[in-house]
Design a protein around this motif. Structure first.
Motif, mmCIF file in Angstrom:
data_model
loop_
_atom_site.group_PDB
_atom_site.id
_atom_site.type_symbol
_atom_site.label_atom_id
_atom_site.label_comp_id
_atom_site.label_asym_id
_atom_site.label_seq_id
_atom_site.Cartn_x
_atom_site.Cartn_y
_atom_site.Cartn_z
ATOM 1 N N VAL A 15 -1.197 1.486 8.972
ATOM 2 C CA VAL A 15 -1.165 1.660 7.693
ATOM 3 C C VAL A 15 0.734 0.471 7.326
ATOM 4 O O VAL A 15 1.601 1.448 8.245
ATOM 5 C CB VAL A 15 -0.813 2.592 6.714
ATOM 6 C CG1 VAL A 15 0.000 2.145 5.394
ATOM 7 C CG2 VAL A 15 -2.077 3.340 6.919
ATOM 8 N N ASP A 16 0.992 -0.506 6.619
ATOM 9 C CA ASP A 16 1.549 -0.974 7.096
ATOM 10 C C ASP A 16 2.440 -1.239 5.746
ATOM 11 O O ASP A 16 2.013 -1.477 4.639
ATOM 12 C CB ASP A 16 2.058 -2.562 7.258
ATOM 13 C CG ASP A 16 1.315 -2.848 8.495
ATOM 14 O OD1 ASP A 16 1.533 -1.531 9.584
ATOM 15 O OD2 ASP A 16 1.370 -4.089 9.131
ATOM 16 N N ARG A 17 4.026 -0.988 5.725
ATOM 17 C CA ARG A 17 4.845 -0.744 4.292
ATOM 18 C C ARG A 17 6.004 -1.719 4.624
ATOM 19 O O ARG A 17 6.499 -1.687 5.264
ATOM 20 C CB ARG A 17 5.194 0.765 3.922
ATOM 21 C CG ARG A 17 4.073 1.495 3.121
ATOM 22 C CD ARG A 17 4.157 2.965 3.562
ATOM 23 N NE ARG A 17 3.739 3.381 4.134
ATOM 24 C CZ ARG A 17 4.231 4.696 5.139
ATOM 25 N NH1 ARG A 17 4.428 5.486 4.194
ATOM 26 N NH2 ARG A 17 2.907 5.107 6.336
ATOM 27 N N GLU A 18 5.608 -3.159 4.031
ATOM 28 C CA GLU A 18 6.777 -4.007 4.234
ATOM 29 C C GLU A 18 7.228 -4.990 3.090
ATOM 30 O O GLU A 18 6.087 -4.987 2.248
ATOM 31 C CB GLU A 18 6.061 -4.979 5.377
ATOM 32 C CG GLU A 18 5.523 -5.101 6.136
ATOM 33 C CD GLU A 18 4.625 -6.131 6.677
ATOM 34 O OE1 GLU A 18 4.930 -5.136 8.163
ATOM 35 O OE2 GLU A 18 3.440 -7.061 6.519
ATOM 36 N N THR A 19 8.033 -5.575 3.639
ATOM 37 C CA THR A 19 8.211 -6.950 3.011
ATOM 38 C C THR A 19 8.787 -7.933 3.494
ATOM 39 O O THR A 19 9.135 -8.012 4.301
ATOM 40 C CB THR A 19 9.710 -6.656 1.899
ATOM 41 O OG1 THR A 19 9.149 -8.238 0.597
ATOM 42 C CG2 THR A 19 10.623 -6.640 1.957
ATOM 43 N N ARG A 20 8.476 -9.426 3.378
ATOM 44 C CA ARG A 20 9.193 -10.565 4.097
ATOM 45 C C ARG A 20 9.614 -11.882 3.132
ATOM 46 O O ARG A 20 9.607 -12.609 3.243
ATOM 47 C CB ARG A 20 7.331 -11.304 4.514
ATOM 48 C CG ARG A 20 6.135 -10.575 5.681
ATOM 49 C CD ARG A 20 4.536 -10.975 5.263
ATOM 50 N NE ARG A 20 4.599 -10.272 6.324
ATOM 51 C CZ ARG A 20 2.965 -10.947 7.894
ATOM 52 N NH1 ARG A 20 2.426 -11.944 6.657
ATOM 53 N NH2 ARG A 20 2.597 -10.305 7.550
ATOM 54 N N ASP A 21 10.182 -10.927 2.732
ATOM 55 C CA ASP A 21 11.324 -11.832 1.231
ATOM 56 C C ASP A 21 12.433 -11.592 2.691
ATOM 57 O O ASP A 21 12.982 -11.527 2.879
ATOM 58 C CB ASP A 21 11.629 -10.934 0.693
ATOM 59 C CG ASP A 21 10.302 -11.032 -0.708
ATOM 60 O OD1 ASP A 21 9.552 -11.470 -0.660
ATOM 61 O OD2 ASP A 21 11.000 -9.549 -1.176
ATOM 62 N N PRO A 22 13.324 -13.493 2.312
ATOM 63 C CA PRO A 22 14.399 -13.257 2.984
ATOM 64 C C PRO A 22 15.554 -12.651 2.337
ATOM 65 O O PRO A 22 15.616 -12.390 1.112
ATOM 66 C CB PRO A 22 14.337 -15.038 2.671
ATOM 67 C CG PRO A 22 13.679 -15.465 1.142
ATOM 68 C CD PRO A 22 12.668 -14.266 1.533
#
Length: 331
Positions: free
Chosen positions: A127-134
């Motif tokens: 299960v991944d909790r993340e963001t790929r925002d710069p």
């Protein structure tokens, strides 16, 4: 060609004085260990009765953790959220002795947290909790200023790209140009979801699937012919001195500074978990080169370390003592 025990001891001694800078996506790896005795009545999935939980630095933080086993001069540069996972990650790295002045806390940004659930020593789900925002503008400007000062003070710079928003082409170009100006060794672990140019990097370490995807070569030929073709295309495209392809249970393929091909068979006794094996490989290969090693023996050392790590469950590191013991079995 083999790696002698006295040569290993010499390299390990040289490692202690090397100063490393790690730049990349920081994560917290969580492992839930449990037992499975029945299926859920709600869906055809196993019910895991959690017995214990462990957490480790992941991503670029795991690279720093690996480096710290061999040298206590490790600086980490990246971003985490202003949340409990970020608190735990930064606190753990600081307590371990890593220099965390280059880690930015970004309000409203979640720290990347990867939760792996194991039952009967088999991974069931992640299960991944993340963001790929710069990074936001202010943090980005501070990052450039930090790198401008940190790069000349290091012997080795490692860029770890997990496509979580930290690295982009402007940052990569800046790091490689500053490092070249200062005469520093650079090493990068690329990601297929973040198509960047690595032109001018000293060392590139993709795994098999990354090498094929980044080069556009289809894995259609027998043996390692396709992988070697892909590696040569990438080395020519980006001008890297060394290109090391990790191949899992098949070991490694190295193209050195003269584009000579070296095949390194696996040094694993048993494979339980490949999490972080690529991090260990890049660390040891780069440290050995920075310590004056030949490329082939640096690859041997990296392969030795990876063979130890895959025999452990969870994101793991390898110690100098383990390397010495493992060398006797895989000279």
């Amino acid at each position: 060609m083999s790696l002698a025990a006295d040569r290993l001891d010499l390299l390990l001694t040289r490692f202690r004085s090397l100063r490393s800078l790690v730049i990349g996506d920081l994560m917290l790896d969580e492992f839930l260990w449990g037992r499975v005795r029945r299926l859920s009545p709600e869906a055809p999935v196993p019910v895991v009765e959690v017995q214990r939980c462990s957490r480790f630095p992941g991503g670029a933080a795991n690279v720093a953790r690996n480096l710290f086993e061999f040298s206590h001069h490790v600086t980490l540069c990246g971003a985490v959220g202003d949340d409990p996972a970020g608190d735990e990650l930064v606190r753990g790295l600081k307590d371990a002795g890593c220099d965390v002045r280059g880690i930015w806390r970004i309000p409203g940004r979640p720290t990347t947290l990867k939760t792996r659930v194991f039952g009967r020593q088999q991974q069931i789900v992640r299960v991944d909790r993340e963001t790929r925002d710069p990074l936001p503008g202010p943090a980005r400007r501070e990052l450039f200023e930090f790198l401008r000062q940190a790069i000349p003070a290091c012997d080795l710079i490692l860029l770890e790209d997990y496509a979580k928003g930290l690295l982009d082409q402007e940052i990569v170009d800046f790091v490689l140009e500053e490092a070249a100006r200062a005469g520093k060794l650079t090493a990068a672990d690329p990601h297929t979801h973040n198509r960047l140019s690595w032109k001018g990097v000293s060392v590139l370490k993709p795994n098999r699937s990354e090498a094929l995807a980044l080069s556009g070569v289809e894995d259609s030929e027998e043996g390692l012919a396709s992988v070697e073709k892909a590696a040569r295309l990438l080395q020519e495209r980006w001008g890297c001195l060394h290109l090391l392809v990790t191949l899992g249970e098949e070991g490694m393929l190295l193209l050195d500074e003269k584009s000579r091909s070296h095949r390194i068979p696996t040094a694993a006794r048993e494979v339980f978990d490949v999490s972080g094996a690529g991090d260990t490989s890049l660390c040891l290969f780069s440290l050995a080169l920075a310590a004056g090693s030949e490329a082939w023996e640096a690859a041997k050392l990296a392969n030795l370390g990876a063979g130890i790590v895959v025999g452990k469950l969870g994101t793991a590191t390898v110690s100098p003592e383990e390397l010495r013991a493992h060398l006797a079995a895989f000279p």
